[in-house]
Design an enzyme around this catalytic site. Sequence first.
Site, short mmCIF file in Angstrom:
data_model
loop_
_atom_site.label_atom_id
_atom_site.label_comp_id
_atom_site.label_asym_id
_atom_site.label_seq_id
_atom_site.Cartn_x
_atom_site.Cartn_y
_atom_site.Cartn_z
N GLY B 54 35.76 -30.06 55.91
CA GLY B 54 34.65 -29.53 56.62
C GLY B 54 33.25 -29.56 56.37
O GLY B 54 33.56 -28.40 55.32
N THR B 55 32.79 -30.44 56.41
CA THR B 55 31.71 -30.36 55.53
C THR B 55 30.69 -31.81 55.54
O THR B 55 31.01 -32.94 56.53
CB THR B 55 32.15 -30.86 53.57
#
Lengths: 204, 271
Positions: B54-55
Amino acid sequence: MTIFKHNGSAVVAMVGKNCFAIASDRRLGVQLQTIATDFQRISKIHDKLYIGLSGLATDSQTLYQRLVFRHKLYQLREELDMKPETFASLVSAMQYEKRFGPYFCQPVIAGLGDDDKPFICTMDAIGAKELAKDFVVAGTASESLYGACESMFKPDMEAEELFETISQALLSSVDRDCLSGWGGHVYVVTPTEVKERILKGRMD
Amino acid sequence: MLDTTALESFPSLISHGINVAGEISAPPSFQLPNSNDFDGFVKETIQMVKPAKGTTTLAFIFKEGVMVAADSRASMGGYISSQSVKKIIEINPYMLGTMAGGAADCQFWHRNLGIKCRLHELANKRRISVTGASKLLANILYSYRGMGLSVGTMIAGWDETGPGLYYVDSEGGRLKGNRFSVGSGSPYAYGVLDSGYKYDMSVEEASELARRAIYHATFRDGASGGVASVYYVGPTGWKKLSGDDVGELHYHYNPVTPSTVEQEMVEAAGP
């Protein structure tokens, strides 16, 4: 992701001195993707009764439409607006009717009852009522909201101070949640007026 | 064969093979867990780390060099654990690596890569190329393939042949390219990056494009946010250009204008 985390939501209601405030975030998402940043989660039942529905967005919209229908029938039959306590029992009963195929919503109900005494309550997806004298929370950010409200809440706040407190509690909690936020929507209701405000929050 | 250079310590280098007690010492290796169901355990760890990508990180080559940018949010499921994570790792003064996936995996193996690059310099009296550095990392990650490492990184640098950019991941993939974006926010960043990209950009234009791409990804992606950091890699090495809080960037790009009031209640004139 569990069904309750599919759309993401944050709703909180607080009691003040002869007034109440109810606030929600404005994000509508599909898992991690944000679809809308102006989603209405809090709706008016009548001038002194508001309901905020957190959880799965489609169920909250449908449940709201059914509640408006039932309330309108009540108004026609009784020639009276429903009291918040009665309305809460109605919501609880409607949710338990669907005990084995529930609406995936957690409602937050806030209203002014007899003698304009503020009333708030929340319930789980199958209608278990939780009455509180100070604040109630619901949604994906509920754990952060509990912490923020517990530390920021004071009893008998006036309308302006209540607005500040509920806004700070909401914004600081949703800033720790990936699935809610993108602004805030606050209603502060006193016996004479309703103030609706949009909060400027972090849009990430 | 697993890469175990990370585990060597001085005592074992001195007496490799037969130690003081006269026994044959075992070769260095990572300790494996004693579990009844090793395969199931490995599967579980892989599942645990999976949502960690998640980035949003991105990097692109342009006329003046390489631009590298990333957000700074770390999330555990729905909870935001930090808004101030350094996702651009400084391997050495002329090479950067980006972090996506498991933070520990990225930090450890990038540092290990930095060590290997320095050893190469000392052994060969010249800096390692970006091609060589990315190959070193890709080979390490390939040897741990299937064991649950989660690394999605870009190696960006400037060497004798000019600017270099490689994408390396924990599945063992290594790709050379001009434009990459990695992470859950990468589709949104690609949209902005691809439509605004020109090879002949100045450093300011390129850094603004990178910042905007990260900003748009943080707006749409729930798992990206915090601070948009932008780094530039040129002939003299890397330089951090900006680190803007994304919450403030939104109102910078979309200033709030007072809206027209729809309904206003006014005090009725009293008796």
